[in-house]
Design a protein around this motif. Structure first.
Motif, short mmCIF file in Angstrom:
data_model
loop_
_atom_site.label_atom_id
_atom_site.label_comp_id
_atom_site.label_asym_id
_atom_site.label_seq_id
_atom_site.Cartn_x
_atom_site.Cartn_y
_atom_site.Cartn_z
N TYR A 1 12.66 0.06 15.25
CA TYR A 1 13.10 -0.79 14.21
C TYR A 1 14.60 -0.77 14.18
N ASN B 1 5.93 -4.18 5.18
CA ASN B 1 5.91 -2.65 4.75
C ASN B 1 6.65 -2.02 5.82
N TRP B 2 7.49 -2.42 7.00
CA TRP B 2 8.09 -1.61 7.70
C TRP B 2 9.18 -0.97 7.04
N VAL C 1 2.06 3.98 8.52
CA VAL C 1 2.24 2.85 9.76
C VAL C 1 1.31 1.98 10.21
N TRP D 1 1.64 -1.13 8.50
CA TRP D 1 3.04 -2.02 8.86
C TRP D 1 2.80 -3.17 9.68
#
Length: 150
Positions: A94, A107-108, A115, A118
């Motif tokens: 990221y 959601n990251w 996860v 995500w």
């Protein structure tokens, strides 16, 4: 009579000390939860994954990912080192690919979300296995820029 008492005592002592001892099973411990990671444990764990120089450069994706993990309240509930490693690697991804400007960031970097939830453009409905580890991640056409650190 005294001689027979002494002889009887000697035989009793010999029997007592030469008799094989019975093995007893150790009590089975009650199940406990696995230990979870804390600040120092996270730091040590990450130091084994990435070069020290990268962690010393506070602007590097690795250092930023470590900072995020240390501030991530949910990490205190993680007991599986594979899950912790996965969160670190995805955070490095990221930060190294300009995640703040991705088209889809759902959601990251959300500390309270697995996860597995995500954003991904994977074709599977569930991108994780039963252990909470990613099996598929697709981030195509997501405005990613930058390179992956070595």
């Amino acid at each position: 009579l005294a001689a027979s008492l002494v002889a009887g005592a000697v035989v009793a002592v010999i029997v007592v000390f030469t008799r094989p001892t019975e093995k007893t099973e150790a009590p089975t411990p009650s199940p406990t939860s696995s230990p979870t990671f804390s600040g120092e444990g996270i730091q040590a764990f990450v130091e084994n994954l990435t070069p020290t120089a990268a962690l010393q450069d506070l602007t590097s994706p690795q250092a930023r990912a470590l900072d995020w993990l240390l501030e991530d309240d949910a990490v205190g509930t993680i007991s599986n080192p594979d899950v912790l490693q996965q969160r670190f690697v995805l955070a490095v991804l990221y930060f190294s690919t300009n995640g703040e400007n991705w088209d889809s960031q759902r959601n990251w970097m959300n500390a309270t979300v697995s996860v597995c939830d995500w954003a991904s453009s994977a074709s599977r409905s569930n991108i994780c296995d039963d252990n909470g580890l990613l099996v598929e991640l697709k981030l195509d056409r997501n405005n990613m820029a930058g390179g992956l650190p070595t």
